[in-house]
Design a protein around this motif. Structure first.
Motif, PDB file in Angstrom:
ATOM      1  N   ALA A  34       0.805  -1.224   0.000  1.00 33.51           N
ATOM      2  CA  ALA A  34       0.000   0.000   0.000  1.00 33.51           C
ATOM      3  C   ALA A  34       0.836   1.270   0.000  1.00 33.51           C
ATOM      4  O   ALA A  34       0.542   2.220   0.702  1.00 33.51           O
ATOM      5  CB  ALA A  34      -0.981  -0.008   1.165  1.00 33.51           C
ATOM      6  N   GLU A  35       1.907   1.289  -0.794  1.00 31.56           N
ATOM      7  CA  GLU A  35       2.707   2.506  -0.896  1.00 31.56           C
ATOM      8  C   GLU A  35       2.049   3.459  -1.880  1.00 31.56           C
ATOM      9  O   GLU A  35       1.465   3.042  -2.869  1.00 31.56           O
ATOM     10  CB  GLU A  35       4.128   2.166  -1.337  1.00 31.56           C
ATOM     11  CG  GLU A  35       4.876   1.363  -0.288  1.00 31.56           C
ATOM     12  CD  GLU A  35       6.291   1.055  -0.694  1.00 31.56           C
ATOM     13  OE1 GLU A  35       6.814   1.720  -1.602  1.00 31.56           O
ATOM     14  OE2 GLU A  35       6.870   0.147  -0.097  1.00 31.56           O
ATOM     15  N   GLY A  36       2.128   4.736  -1.579  1.00 33.87           N
ATOM     16  CA  GLY A  36       1.525   5.724  -2.455  1.00 33.87           C
ATOM     17  C   GLY A  36       0.051   5.876  -2.160  1.00 33.87           C
ATOM     18  O   GLY A  36      -0.440   5.482  -1.103  1.00 33.87           O
ATOM     19  N   GLU A  37      -0.663   6.471  -3.115  1.00 35.03           N
ATOM     20  CA  GLU A  37      -2.087   6.709  -2.929  1.00 35.03           C
ATOM     21  C   GLU A  37      -2.873   6.035  -4.037  1.00 35.03           C
ATOM     22  O   GLU A  37      -2.378   5.842  -5.139  1.00 35.03           O
ATOM     23  CB  GLU A  37      -2.375   8.210  -2.967  1.00 35.03           C
ATOM     24  CG  GLU A  37      -1.770   8.961  -1.805  1.00 35.03           C
ATOM     25  CD  GLU A  37      -2.163  10.435  -1.816  1.00 35.03           C
ATOM     26  OE1 GLU A  37      -3.181  10.783  -2.430  1.00 35.03           O
ATOM     27  OE2 GLU A  37      -1.431  11.217  -1.198  1.00 35.03           O
ATOM     28  N   LEU A  38      -4.104   5.678  -3.706  1.00 31.85           N
ATOM     29  CA  LEU A  38      -5.012   5.191  -4.734  1.00 31.85           C
ATOM     30  C   LEU A  38      -5.415   6.362  -5.632  1.00 31.85           C
ATOM     31  O   LEU A  38      -5.456   7.503  -5.182  1.00 31.85           O
ATOM     32  CB  LEU A  38      -6.283   4.621  -4.101  1.00 31.85           C
ATOM     33  CG  LEU A  38      -6.217   3.237  -3.492  1.00 31.85           C
ATOM     34  CD1 LEU A  38      -7.549   2.897  -2.820  1.00 31.85           C
ATOM     35  CD2 LEU A  38      -5.901   2.200  -4.543  1.00 31.85           C
ATOM     36  N   THR A  39      -5.743   6.055  -6.861  1.00 23.72           N
ATOM     37  CA  THR A  39      -6.214   7.115  -7.746  1.00 23.72           C
ATOM     38  C   THR A  39      -7.570   7.615  -7.242  1.00 23.72           C
ATOM     39  O   THR A  39      -8.275   6.928  -6.507  1.00 23.72           O
ATOM     40  CB  THR A  39      -6.382   6.608  -9.186  1.00 23.72           C
ATOM     41  OG1 THR A  39      -7.408   5.613  -9.207  1.00 23.72           O
ATOM     42  CG2 THR A  39      -5.086   6.039  -9.735  1.00 23.72           C
TER      43      THR A  39
END
Length: 70
Positions: A34-39
């Motif tokens: 879960a690195e970063g962000e979901l669109t």
């Protein structure tokens, strides 16, 4: 989405293929770290699925007016 209560602890859920894909994608994203962000689109789709789930859960938990209590 459609929920049915089969038994007190068993449910049947009917999902559109896009709803299932969104849930699986979110699960993969989480299990992959879960690195970063979901669109924004993915987040909105998941919110829509949660709203549909909550609506269906309320529907199946309403007392049945035809059912007599003992």
């Amino acid at each position: 989405m459609h929920l049915e209560r089969i038994r007190p602890t068993k449910y049947r859920i009917t999902l559109h293929s896009y709803e299932l894909a969104a849930l699986i994608s979110a699960a993969r994203w989480i299990t992959d770290g879960a690195e970063g962000e979901l669109t924004r689109e993915a987040t909105e789709q998941l919110k829509d699925i949660l709203t549909a789930y909550d609506t269906e859960l309320k529907r199946i938990n309403k007392p049945d007016p035809n059912e007599q209590s003992t």
